[in-house]
Design an enzyme around this catalytic site. Structure first.
Site, PDB file in Angstrom:
ATOM      1  N   SER A  65       0.795  -1.220   0.000  1.00 40.35           N
ATOM      2  CA  SER A  65       0.000   0.000   0.000  1.00 40.35           C
ATOM      3  C   SER A  65       0.840   1.289   0.000  1.00 40.35           C
ATOM      4  O   SER A  65       1.649   1.495  -0.887  1.00 40.35           O
ATOM      5  CB  SER A  65      -0.954  -0.051   1.189  1.00 40.35           C
ATOM      6  OG  SER A  65      -1.832   1.012   1.180  1.00 40.35           O
ATOM      7  N   ASP A 281      -6.419   2.022  -2.986  1.00 40.01           N
ATOM      8  CA  ASP A 281      -7.631   1.844  -2.183  1.00 40.01           C
ATOM      9  C   ASP A 281      -7.954   3.033  -1.282  1.00 40.01           C
ATOM     10  O   ASP A 281      -8.921   3.001  -0.531  1.00 40.01           O
ATOM     11  CB  ASP A 281      -7.613   0.526  -1.379  1.00 40.01           C
ATOM     12  CG  ASP A 281      -6.473   0.442  -0.394  1.00 40.01           C
ATOM     13  OD1 ASP A 281      -5.691   1.404  -0.290  1.00 40.01           O
ATOM     14  OD2 ASP A 281      -6.356  -0.607   0.273  1.00 40.01           O
ATOM     15  N   ASN A 373      -8.220   8.881   6.807  1.00 39.13           N
ATOM     16  CA  ASN A 373      -7.151   8.851   5.814  1.00 39.13           C
ATOM     17  C   ASN A 373      -7.652   8.590   4.390  1.00 39.13           C
ATOM     18  O   ASN A 373      -6.858   8.500   3.460  1.00 39.13           O
ATOM     19  CB  ASN A 373      -6.088   7.830   6.204  1.00 39.13           C
ATOM     20  CG  ASN A 373      -6.645   6.419   6.296  1.00 39.13           C
ATOM     21  OD1 ASN A 373      -7.578   6.057   5.588  1.00 39.13           O
ATOM     22  ND2 ASN A 373      -6.073   5.601   7.173  1.00 39.13           N
ATOM     23  N   ARG A 497      -3.099   5.251  20.881  1.00 43.53           N
ATOM     24  CA  ARG A 497      -3.288   3.808  20.647  1.00 43.53           C
ATOM     25  C   ARG A 497      -2.019   3.226  20.018  1.00 43.53           C
ATOM     26  O   ARG A 497      -1.280   3.948  19.325  1.00 43.53           O
ATOM     27  CB  ARG A 497      -4.493   3.556  19.735  1.00 43.53           C
ATOM     28  CG  ARG A 497      -4.445   4.299  18.432  1.00 43.53           C
ATOM     29  CD  ARG A 497      -5.599   3.922  17.515  1.00 43.53           C
ATOM     30  NE  ARG A 497      -5.348   2.668  16.828  1.00 43.53           N
ATOM     31  CZ  ARG A 497      -4.578   2.542  15.742  1.00 43.53           C
ATOM     32  NH1 ARG A 497      -3.956   3.584  15.217  1.00 43.53           N
ATOM     33  NH2 ARG A 497      -4.416   1.369  15.181  1.00 43.53           N
ATOM     34  N   PRO A 498      -1.777   1.933  20.269  1.00 39.83           N
ATOM     35  CA  PRO A 498      -0.621   1.326  19.605  1.00 39.83           C
ATOM     36  C   PRO A 498      -0.954   1.115  18.133  1.00 39.83           C
ATOM     37  O   PRO A 498      -2.053   0.670  17.806  1.00 39.83           O
ATOM     38  CB  PRO A 498      -0.466  -0.026  20.327  1.00 39.83           C
ATOM     39  CG  PRO A 498      -1.796  -0.325  20.919  1.00 39.83           C
ATOM     40  CD  PRO A 498      -2.512   0.979  21.134  1.00 39.83           C
ATOM     41  N   GLY A 500      -1.108  -0.614  14.505  1.00 39.15           N
ATOM     42  CA  GLY A 500      -1.158  -2.017  14.088  1.00 39.15           C
ATOM     43  C   GLY A 500      -0.208  -2.296  12.933  1.00 39.15           C
ATOM     44  O   GLY A 500      -0.044  -3.437  12.526  1.00 39.15           O
ATOM     45  N   THR A 501       0.399  -1.261  12.370  1.00 41.80           N
ATOM     46  CA  THR A 501       1.269  -1.480  11.212  1.00 41.80           C
ATOM     47  C   THR A 501       2.703  -0.976  11.415  1.00 41.80           C
ATOM     48  O   THR A 501       3.564  -1.234  10.593  1.00 41.80           O
ATOM     49  CB  THR A 501       0.710  -0.758   9.955  1.00 41.80           C
ATOM     50  OG1 THR A 501       0.662   0.640  10.237  1.00 41.80           O
ATOM     51  CG2 THR A 501      -0.672  -1.255   9.591  1.00 41.80           C
ATOM     52  N   ARG A 506       0.589   5.827  18.494  1.00 43.89           N
ATOM     53  CA  ARG A 506       0.110   7.018  17.796  1.00 43.89           C
ATOM     54  C   ARG A 506      -0.636   7.930  18.770  1.00 43.89           C
ATOM     55  O   ARG A 506      -1.414   7.461  19.600  1.00 43.89           O
ATOM     56  CB  ARG A 506      -0.841   6.648  16.670  1.00 43.89           C
ATOM     57  CG  ARG A 506      -0.199   5.886  15.552  1.00 43.89           C
ATOM     58  CD  ARG A 506      -1.044   5.949  14.282  1.00 43.89           C
ATOM     59  NE  ARG A 506      -0.640   4.920  13.341  1.00 43.89           N
ATOM     60  CZ  ARG A 506       0.448   4.998  12.578  1.00 43.89           C
ATOM     61  NH1 ARG A 506       1.240   6.054  12.633  1.00 43.89           N
ATOM     62  NH2 ARG A 506       0.755   4.022  11.743  1.00 43.89           N
TER      63      ARG A 506
END
Ligand code: NG1
Ligand code: ZN
Length: 542
Positions: A65, A281, A373, A497-498, A500-501, A506
């Protein structure tokens, strides 16, 4: 077992580096392309099993991506074109992390747990983005499918949403469309032409759109479509992959995070522009005003435009159905307030990651979901689609006109997953039908200034969240500290929050002024650093 001889033999050609551990995250596996050969082979194996398990065709997309060109990744697509179901994400992680001599054991375990009949046929569609590593990595996927005697179809270079569309078309026996890139083009182009054909007197200026293709697959595919838009949309394509590097200083993620236009786009004040991401996407819109100020129209503004349009059509058609907009905690507070208070729409908030939004959107007759986003789409219930179809046939006059608009909107939208090309055509059609400029669209509500920061900690899992990630429950004292800081800022809101990627925590903050949002984000990041084990020197003041 004799039947796994081929798997054993082939897996030696795609060996797993000892000790390497990876996780099927928010967007599948994603890391540096050099560490992915065994992952791809094994995802080919898993896709062949998932296909037998669901008795349907499964998709495997090779892409990372919006990540840099050096990275790559892989995601599996389930039968209706949706993301892989969570139980199988766990299998995927187990299979990828099995050491070489353990691979067959893990494979057999999945087969047993899911009672998979290996004599069944398996069918897998494979697609890839334009990264230099994608060709060899998609070969590894195909190797995996073949090793388990599955049939594969290699679609080559396609956008992620195009592959989702193919999988859905195939498993619905053509009901959703024809499972080819040409079938995809035809469906979208026809719906767009129908939507725009009665729009009167548009000047060339109104039809002009500048598109940043992120130097990726979205640019290649859009270029194939442009000559067939019959002059209803005049596209100037930038960052089309002919010279620049994928996602480098361009693309939807760059524009959204940096809040500035991409390098290489030739935009004048007032020009309507949009950016795709690296696998097509995501999409965001923007323009710059006469004073040179940059204005971003992100996923929240897109959701607002689309949901307002659809709600109006529903009312005009006399259809009283349940409609909602699904967002995440990253949605700008102004958008949530506008949708709830002014538009009187149901607004739901879920955890980050489109699979969560998709799931909630399915509960409504119309579920519009977008991440801030720019990743999102609209889902329509079967009941609604049927009502629209009947109305198109049985009504006349104004009601029929409205029903036809609804029908063509449904056809233009890729309901399997967020799709930059489909979203772009829908937005362009809506702006044309409503005779709206990008500035008027932007003025529907004013975004609260906001800021995103990242904090490096030694283990991001120490941060646990609740309430759709809007509050933390651990480490102790963190939420109280954030609450205390938020109180000091007018219209303040902040959460952490942590990711995921990425290996970071963040931080998001919004407030009445940019200075205030910047200060709040910085103060919260210091607290995270202190209470959650920050590393690499304190985050610096802005
Ligand atoms: P993480 O890294 O979990 O924040 C990011 C995006 C998600 C989603 C995934 C998958 C933000 C804040 N987060 O997830 O929305 O798009 O990547 O690509 O934009
Ligand atoms: Zn993407």
């Amino acid at each position: 077992m004799a039947q796994f001889e081929e798997v054993s033999k082939k897996s030696e050609l795609h060996p797993k580096p000892v000790g390497m551990v990876q996780q099927y995250g928010t967007a599948g596996f994603r890391t540096h392309a050099d560490h992915l050969d065994h992952v791809m082979f094994r995802m080919g194996l898993l896709a062949a099993l998932r296909s037998r398990n669901t008795k349907a065709t499964i998709g495997v997309m090779v892409t990372a991506s919006h990540n840099p060109e050096e990275d790559n990744g892989v995601k599996l697509i389930d039968p209706m074109g949706e993301m892989l179901t969570p139980v199988w994400e766990v299998y995927a992680t187990r299979l990828v992390n099995a050491e070489q001599d353990h691979l067959l054991t893990v494979l057999e375990d999945v087969i047993e747990k899911e009672s998979i009949d290996l004599t069944q046929e398996a069918h897998v569609f494979v697609g890839k983005d334009t990264r230099s590593s994608s060709a060899r990595l998609s070969e590894a996927v195909l190797d995996g499918v073949t090793a388990l005697r599955g049939h594969s179809k290699d679609y080559g270079l396609v956008t992620t949403p195009q592959l989702h569309y193919m999988v859905c078309c195939c498993n619905t026996r053509g009901e959703y469309g024809q499972a080819s890139v040409e079938g995809y083009y035809r469906k979208l182009l026809q719906a767009f032409a129908e939507l725009t054909k009665h729009v009167p007197n548009r000047t060339d200026d109104q039809k002009c759109l500048l598109v940043d293709g992120a130097n990726g697959i979205g640019a290649l595919k859009l270029r194939e479509m442009v000559p067939r838009l019959q002059g209803e949309l005049l596209v100037s394509l930038f960052c089309d992959g002919t010279s620049g590097k994928l996602n480098h200083q361009c693309g939807a993620d760059f524009v959204k995070v940096q809040q500035k236009s991409p390098k290489g786009i030739d935009m004048k004040a007032g020009d309507r522009c949009c950016s795709f991401d690296g696998d097509g996407d995501r999409i965001v819109y923007y323009y710059s005003d006469a004073e040179g100020h940059f204005h971003l129209l992100d996923g929240d503004k897109i959701a607002t435009l689309i949901s307002t349009f659809l709600k109006e059509l529903l009312t005009q058609a006399g259809l009283d159905l349940k409609m909602a907009v699904v967002q995440t905690a990253y949605a700008n507070g102004s958008s949530t307030r506008y949708l709830q208070d002014t538009m009187k729409l149901i607004v739901k908030c879920t955890k980050t990651g489109v699979k969560h939004l998709h799931h909630v959107a399915q509960e409504f007759d119309i579920g519009v979901y977008f991440e801030a986003n720019g990743h999102g789409t609209v889902l329509f219930s079967k009941v609604l689609e049927e009502k629209i179809r009947r109305l198109c046939k049985d009504s006349d006059g104004e009601r029929r006109r409205v029903a036809t608009l609804l029908k063509n909107s449904v056809d233009l939208i890729n309901q399997t997953v967020g799709d930059a090309i489909s979203d772009m055509l829908l937005i362009e059609a809506i702006l044309a039908i409503r005779g709206m400029t990008v500035q008027q669209w932007d003025a529907i509500y004013t975004d609260l200034p906001n800021r995103q920061l990242k904090v490096k900690v030694s283990d991001r899992r120490v941060i646990e969240t609740t309430d759709a990630e809007r509050k933390t429950v651990s480490p102790a004292g963190l939420q109280e500290a954030i609450d205390g800081l938020v109180e000091k800022h007018r219209q303040g809101r902040s959460f952490v929050r942590p990711s995921g990627t990425e290996d970071v925590v963040r931080v998001y903050a919004e407030a009445e002024t940019q200075e205030s949002a910047d200060a709040l984000a910085h103060e919260v990041s210091l607290v995270v650093y202190r209470l959650a084990g920050g590393v690499g020197g304190e985050p610096k003041p802005l």
